[in-house]
Every structure is written in C-alpha cells, then in structure tokens.
Design an enzyme around this catalytic site. Sequence first.
Site, mmCIF file in Angstrom:
data_model
loop_
_atom_site.group_PDB
_atom_site.id
_atom_site.type_symbol
_atom_site.label_atom_id
_atom_site.label_comp_id
_atom_site.label_asym_id
_atom_site.label_seq_id
_atom_site.Cartn_x
_atom_site.Cartn_y
_atom_site.Cartn_z
ATOM 1 N N SER A 80 24.376 -14.807 116.831
ATOM 2 C CA SER A 80 23.718 -15.755 117.191
ATOM 3 C C SER A 80 22.946 -15.463 118.563
ATOM 4 O O SER A 80 24.002 -14.933 119.346
ATOM 5 C CB SER A 80 24.383 -17.206 117.425
ATOM 6 O OG SER A 80 23.570 -18.403 117.249
ATOM 7 N N ARG A 81 21.832 -15.776 118.970
ATOM 8 C CA ARG A 81 21.233 -15.401 120.211
ATOM 9 C C ARG A 81 21.990 -16.129 121.406
ATOM 10 O O ARG A 81 22.233 -15.237 122.429
ATOM 11 C CB ARG A 81 19.916 -15.475 120.328
ATOM 12 C CG ARG A 81 19.061 -14.837 119.100
ATOM 13 C CD ARG A 81 17.620 -15.573 119.147
ATOM 14 N NE ARG A 81 17.715 -16.929 118.948
ATOM 15 C CZ ARG A 81 16.891 -17.830 118.895
ATOM 16 N NH1 ARG A 81 15.717 -17.237 118.950
ATOM 17 N NH2 ARG A 81 17.010 -19.136 118.726
ATOM 18 N N ASP A 126 12.694 -31.499 105.003
ATOM 19 C CA ASP A 126 13.905 -30.733 105.387
ATOM 20 C C ASP A 126 15.006 -31.830 104.924
ATOM 21 O O ASP A 126 16.005 -31.358 104.194
ATOM 22 C CB ASP A 126 14.140 -30.621 107.068
ATOM 23 C CG ASP A 126 15.429 -30.177 107.256
ATOM 24 O OD1 ASP A 126 15.683 -28.923 107.183
ATOM 25 O OD2 ASP A 126 16.206 -30.975 107.872
ATOM 26 N N ILE A 136 24.454 -27.679 112.748
ATOM 27 C CA ILE A 136 25.254 -28.053 111.435
ATOM 28 C C ILE A 136 26.567 -26.924 111.575
ATOM 29 O O ILE A 136 27.210 -27.442 110.870
ATOM 30 C CB ILE A 136 24.240 -27.520 110.338
ATOM 31 C CG1 ILE A 136 24.864 -27.956 109.000
ATOM 32 C CG2 ILE A 136 23.828 -26.049 110.075
ATOM 33 C CD1 ILE A 136 25.214 -29.581 109.046
ATOM 34 N N LYS A 154 20.828 -24.586 103.152
ATOM 35 C CA LYS A 154 19.528 -25.223 102.848
ATOM 36 C C LYS A 154 18.537 -25.374 103.806
ATOM 37 O O LYS A 154 18.859 -25.582 104.799
ATOM 38 C CB LYS A 154 19.951 -26.615 102.007
ATOM 39 C CG LYS A 154 20.456 -27.824 102.891
ATOM 40 C CD LYS A 154 19.960 -28.511 103.752
ATOM 41 C CE LYS A 154 18.263 -28.945 103.641
ATOM 42 N NZ LYS A 154 18.059 -29.619 104.985
HETATM 43 P P1 NAP Z 1 19.659 -25.570 114.901
HETATM 44 O O1 NAP Z 1 20.699 -25.957 115.513
HETATM 45 O O2 NAP Z 1 18.036 -25.946 115.447
HETATM 46 O O3 NAP Z 1 19.595 -24.103 114.576
HETATM 47 C C1 NAP Z 1 20.734 -23.523 114.218
HETATM 48 C C2 NAP Z 1 20.587 -22.055 115.158
HETATM 49 O O4 NAP Z 1 19.860 -21.049 114.530
HETATM 50 C C3 NAP Z 1 20.284 -22.223 116.508
HETATM 51 O O5 NAP Z 1 21.430 -22.813 117.293
HETATM 52 C C4 NAP Z 1 19.697 -20.959 116.761
HETATM 53 O O6 NAP Z 1 21.165 -20.112 117.212
HETATM 54 C C5 NAP Z 1 19.421 -20.407 115.624
HETATM 55 N N1 NAP Z 1 17.983 -20.190 115.622
HETATM 56 C C6 NAP Z 1 17.274 -21.182 116.017
HETATM 57 N N2 NAP Z 1 15.685 -20.598 116.011
HETATM 58 C C7 NAP Z 1 16.050 -19.293 115.600
HETATM 59 C C8 NAP Z 1 15.112 -18.096 115.582
HETATM 60 N N3 NAP Z 1 13.827 -18.409 115.848
HETATM 61 N N4 NAP Z 1 15.508 -16.939 114.939
HETATM 62 C C9 NAP Z 1 16.910 -16.849 114.766
HETATM 63 N N5 NAP Z 1 17.869 -17.757 115.116
HETATM 64 C C10 NAP Z 1 17.490 -19.159 115.424
HETATM 65 O O7 NAP Z 1 19.552 -26.223 113.327
HETATM 66 P P2 NAP Z 1 20.498 -26.819 112.716
HETATM 67 O O8 NAP Z 1 20.285 -28.069 112.539
HETATM 68 O O9 NAP Z 1 21.763 -26.515 112.705
HETATM 69 O O10 NAP Z 1 19.712 -26.386 111.018
HETATM 70 C C11 NAP Z 1 20.125 -25.063 110.782
HETATM 71 C C12 NAP Z 1 20.078 -25.138 109.088
HETATM 72 O O11 NAP Z 1 20.965 -26.087 108.569
HETATM 73 C C13 NAP Z 1 18.476 -25.769 108.564
HETATM 74 O O12 NAP Z 1 17.982 -24.845 107.512
HETATM 75 C C14 NAP Z 1 18.853 -27.217 108.077
HETATM 76 O O13 NAP Z 1 18.114 -27.633 107.209
HETATM 77 C C15 NAP Z 1 20.432 -27.079 107.666
HETATM 78 N N6 NAP Z 1 21.044 -28.189 107.680
HETATM 79 C C16 NAP Z 1 21.078 -28.992 108.737
HETATM 80 C C17 NAP Z 1 21.689 -30.042 109.003
HETATM 81 C C18 NAP Z 1 21.639 -31.020 110.423
HETATM 82 O O14 NAP Z 1 22.099 -32.005 110.181
HETATM 83 N N7 NAP Z 1 21.220 -30.684 111.313
HETATM 84 C C19 NAP Z 1 22.535 -30.611 107.809
HETATM 85 C C20 NAP Z 1 22.289 -29.895 106.601
HETATM 86 C C21 NAP Z 1 21.756 -28.408 106.626
HETATM 87 P P3 NAP Z 1 20.830 -19.018 118.834
HETATM 88 O O15 NAP Z 1 19.765 -19.685 119.641
HETATM 89 O O16 NAP Z 1 22.066 -18.932 118.967
HETATM 90 O O17 NAP Z 1 20.092 -17.930 117.857
#
Ligand code: NAP
Length: 308
Positions: free
Chosen positions: A36-37, A168, A14, A90
């Site tokens: 970020s990790r 979600d 995101i 969110k």
């Molecule tokens: P994501 O790419 O899976 O996660 C975001 C980043 O968080 C990962 O790249 C990772 O970065 C870090 N992360 C993952 N697991 C972790 C852990 N165990 N501890 C600490 N950091 C961790 O997810 P995303 O789709 O971007 O979604 C993240 C948030 O945004 C969620 O709450 C989601 O509901 C919200 N969101 C997503 C979307 C969408 O379309 N995807 C839309 C609106 C809102 P590192 O490995 O570099 O730490």
Amino acid sequence: MAPIKLAIVGVGKIVRDQHLPSIAKIADYELVATASRHGTVEGVPAFTTIQAMLEAVPEITAVSLCMPPQFRYEAAHAALNAGKHVFLEKPPGATLSEVQDLVRLAAGKKVSLFASWHSRYAPAVEAAKTFLAGTRIRNMQVIWKEDVRHWHPNQDWIWQAGGLGIFDPGINALSIVTHILPNAIFLTKASLEFPENRDAPIAADLRFCDAAGLEVHAEFDWRQTGKQSWDIIADTDAGQMVLSEGGAKLSVDGALTFSEPEKEYFELYKRFAAIIANGTLDVDLAPLTHVADAFMLGRRKFVDSFFD
Ligand code: NAP
C-alpha cells in the site's frame, strides 16, 4: 492443512474494518505482507507496490486486492501472473472485459480467482432465497438510500469515472437481488442523476423484469439523511417479505423470521479458502453487468454539484 500465506494490497477503510478482524478469526490464513502506498498493518512486512512485495516475499500464496476498482486490474494481473490466488474486493473491476481477462488468466495459471460480493453473505440472504423459491413473487422493490457524507467522506475515487458513484453501494443490493431471485432479470429502463461537478451518479432509478414478467424496481440514492435504508421488499403469494438492513434481517408480514449476527467477511474468507482447496474460480459478473447496463441504457440528468 498449512495456512494460506496471504498478502493484502490497498490498506484502507475496508481492510481495517473487515478484512483484518475476519482473517484474525480464521486459522486458514497467515497474513505475511501488505502492499500500500501509505497504509500498513502493525507487525506485518510492508511494501509500497505489489511488484516489490511479490518479489521480496515469494512464499505468498494468495493476495486480497482492496484498492478502489479503477486500480484493481493491474494488481490482479501481476498477482495472477505470479501464480497467486486472488481475492477481488467488490466491484471486481472497473470494466466487465478486464475481469473477463482476469478469468482467462487465472484459468490458464490454474489458480483461484474470487470476485467477492460481501452482501451475499449477509445473515438472512439464504433464508430470503429459500422463502422466494417456495412462492410466487408478484413484484420486488429495492430501496438503497444512504448518506454519502457519512459512509464515504472524502473518497475522491468513488466520484471519478470507474468509481461507480451510487452504484458502489447499489451493486451490493444487485448482488443480493441476483442471488435470491429464481430467474435472471434484465434492465428495461433507468435514469441516473449526476452532480454537475462529478463523473459518477449520486442517484439511480432502475426498472428490471424477468422473462415471466416479474417487475423489480430499484431506487438508489446517496442524499439520504436520517434513517438509512438498505431494504428489499417482495410481495408474494405467501405474504410480504422484507429483507432489511442490507440482508441482516428477514421478516414476513411484519413478523421477524430470521436475524443473526453479521459475519460477512468471515464467510467470504471461508469461501476463498474453499475455492483455493478445490482449485476453482468464483466469478459472477451479474451485479456488474446490471451496472454496466444502467450506464448504457440510463437517461442522464444533471443535478446540483456535490461537495464533501
Ligand atoms: P479506501 O479506503 O478509499 O481505499 C483503500 C485503499 O486503496 C486506500 O487506503 C489506498 O491505500 C488505496 N488506494 C486509494 N487510491 C489508490 C490509487 N489511486 N491507486 C492505488 N491504491 C489506491 O476505500 P475502501 O472504503 O477501503 O474501499 C476499497 C474497496 O472496497 C472498494 O472497491 C469498495 O467498494 C470496497 N468496499 C468498501 C466498503 C466500505 O465500507 N468502505 C465495504 C465493502 C467493500 P494507500 O494510499 O496506502 O495506497
């Protein structure tokens, strides 16, 4: 006014899809660091933990927390405790009580806390709210059905406890519904379908009503292939309102009445800058409360295991 010196934590999907392009369009912000990790942003100082980042870059004034919800509280606590304004992706947390704790901390530190609900900023949402305010609503149907394999490939956190599963995306629908309806609704019945090998549901069927007896039926499903549905349909005395494509388009009795290009995250960041300028908090827990209610009241059914 000097730009807000912003840091982003949890550089993933995101952040790349929405946060970075939106921030780049707004003069209110300067991205000064990330934590970020693994993820980094070209040209921006990168740290692997929020603690290291806060220590090394004291000029940070605001932090956007974009990691999965199960890991948000600890980072939010660190940022607020350091006196930074905080933008929560969110859902704002994994539990209601942890977000309430953050509200207390932000108020005590006199910094802004923003529980962002991006779908509320979809182009046609305000037009839908205005339309509903001017008529009698007879019933509402919410159909949020999408293909999890397409939208969330290999996101393990989303299937783990606290990841919310189908809620979600479903919480986006609830964020719109709770914004456009004139009265508060509450859950009366729910059924949740859990894959046998997962801790979060793949589908949910929810029945709500308000104090005046308005019925709202929501169907969330992650097994939808083909056409994807993010629609809210209301039968009203002024005709049938359809808010479609996640809030992008509004039509009444089949005639398109409102459609504008999407700029949800641009609007979110404008709102965050405004609450920082006003010294206020913006934390509405209604969507997360309904999800918590669904976990409390919902009947559980186990369905086929899910594999990515
Ligand atoms: P994501 O790419 O899976 O996660 C975001 C980043 O968080 C990962 O790249 C990772 O970065 C870090 N992360 C993952 N697991 C972790 C852990 N165990 N501890 C600490 N950091 C961790 O997810 P995303 O789709 O971007 O979604 C993240 C948030 O945004 C969620 O709450 C989601 O509901 C919200 N969101 C997503 C979307 C969408 O379309 N995807 C839309 C609106 C809102 P590192 O490995 O570099 O730490």
